[in-house]
Design a protein around this motif. Structure first.
Motif, PDB file in Angstrom:
ATOM      1  N   HIS A 106       0.845  -1.186   0.000  1.00  0.00           N
ATOM      2  CA  HIS A 106       0.000   0.000   0.000  1.00  0.00           C
ATOM      3  C   HIS A 106       0.889   1.248   0.000  1.00  0.00           C
ATOM      4  CE1 HIS A 106       0.704  -1.502   4.046  1.00  0.00           C
ATOM      5  NE2 HIS A 106       0.821  -0.248   4.411  1.00  0.00           N
ATOM      6  N   ILE A 107       0.288   2.355  -0.266  1.00  0.00           N
ATOM      7  CA  ILE A 107       1.037   3.608  -0.342  1.00  0.00           C
ATOM      8  C   ILE A 107       1.402   4.058   1.069  1.00  0.00           C
ATOM      9  CG2 ILE A 107       0.899   6.043  -0.977  1.00  0.00           C
ATOM     10  CD1 ILE A 107      -0.989   5.192  -3.213  1.00  0.00           C
ATOM     11  N   GLY A 108       2.636   4.399   1.258  1.00  0.00           N
ATOM     12  CA  GLY A 108       3.087   4.886   2.555  1.00  0.00           C
ATOM     13  C   GLY A 108       3.896   6.168   2.378  1.00  0.00           C
ATOM     14  N   VAL A 109       3.745   7.083   3.288  1.00  0.00           N
ATOM     15  CA  VAL A 109       4.500   8.323   3.248  1.00  0.00           C
ATOM     16  C   VAL A 109       5.683   8.158   4.196  1.00  0.00           C
ATOM     17  CG1 VAL A 109       4.428  10.813   3.613  1.00  0.00           C
ATOM     18  CG2 VAL A 109       2.388   9.603   2.812  1.00  0.00           C
ATOM     19  N   GLU A 110       6.844   7.929   3.625  1.00  0.00           N
ATOM     20  CA  GLU A 110       8.003   7.624   4.454  1.00  0.00           C
ATOM     21  C   GLU A 110       9.083   8.689   4.401  1.00  0.00           C
ATOM     22  OE1 GLU A 110       9.520   3.753   4.426  1.00  0.00           O
ATOM     23  OE2 GLU A 110       7.567   2.814   4.314  1.00  0.00           O
ATOM     24  N   LEU A 111       8.767   9.802   3.838  1.00  0.00           N
ATOM     25  CA  LEU A 111       9.765  10.853   3.731  1.00  0.00           C
ATOM     26  C   LEU A 111      10.257  11.271   5.115  1.00  0.00           C
ATOM     27  CD1 LEU A 111      11.273  12.743   1.802  1.00  0.00           C
ATOM     28  CD2 LEU A 111       9.399  14.355   2.059  1.00  0.00           C
TER      29      LEU A 111
END
Length: 192
Positions: A103-108
């Motif tokens: 799934h899409i994850g925001v890992e910035l």
């Protein structure tokens, strides 16, 4: 065998139940959860296979309809069938996508946090998602039940739409069980 050497014995009537060594309840809890997790995984494999079948069917039907339209003989109701298949692909692949972490994850920013903060964020995310998808699953089952009671069918082929909504609710239910499994694994790791 003497009664004193028997590790598993019945308690007297006031206590009731089966007892054993101190680790007995931990072992049975682990085995029960392991069996449940295995059942969830095996069902997810079946759902993934159904999703793949629906996706292939959708592609074949779309291709056949394009060819048939070129010969001025479109396949009647192909849009409805493709729409139903697309919903089934989404519903049945959701548990697999979660189990694979695709799934899409925001890992910035996430990857720069300390380990404990990342675990806390993951726990809060899983807990919130579990609560949300419990409600979504419940409401999907309610919606499918009301559609069945009203007798709602698709426009051209008059297929019962509630079956697709029930299947979608089942996909959400299994996704919710994966979220619950993640929460159990989180607590097990924290306890160690």
């Amino acid at each position: 065998m003497p009664a004193s050497s028997n590790n598993f014995r019945l308690n007297n009537a006031s206590q009731g139940g089966l007892t054993g060594p101190p680790f007995y309840s931990q072992v049975t809890d682990f085995l029960t959860m392991h069996v449940i997790f295995q059942l969830i995984r095996k069902t997810e494999l079946g759902m993934r296979t159904l999703a793949a079948f629906c996706l292939i069917s959708m592609a074949l039907l779309t291709g056949a309809d394009v060819i048939a339209r070129g010969m001025s003989h479109p396949i009647f109701g192909s849009e409805e069938i493709v729409r139903f298949l697309a919903v089934l692909v989404m519903a049945f692949s959701l548990p697999y996508a979660h189990s694979q972490g695709s799934h899409i994850g925001v890992e910035l920013l996430y990857r720069h946090f300390p380990r404990k903060v990342r675990h806390a964020i993951s726990f809060c995310t899983n807990l919130t998602a579990f609560g949300l998808f419990c409600v979504v699953t419940w409401r999907m089952f309610c919606y499918a039940t009301s559609m069945r009671a009203s007798g709602e069918v698709s426009l051209n082929l008059e297929l019962p739409e509630y079956l697709v909504v029930f299947a979608t609710a089942l996909g959400f239910l299994w996704f919710t069980l994966f979220l619950l499994q993640d929460l159990f694994i989180f607590f097990k790791k924290e306890a160690q």
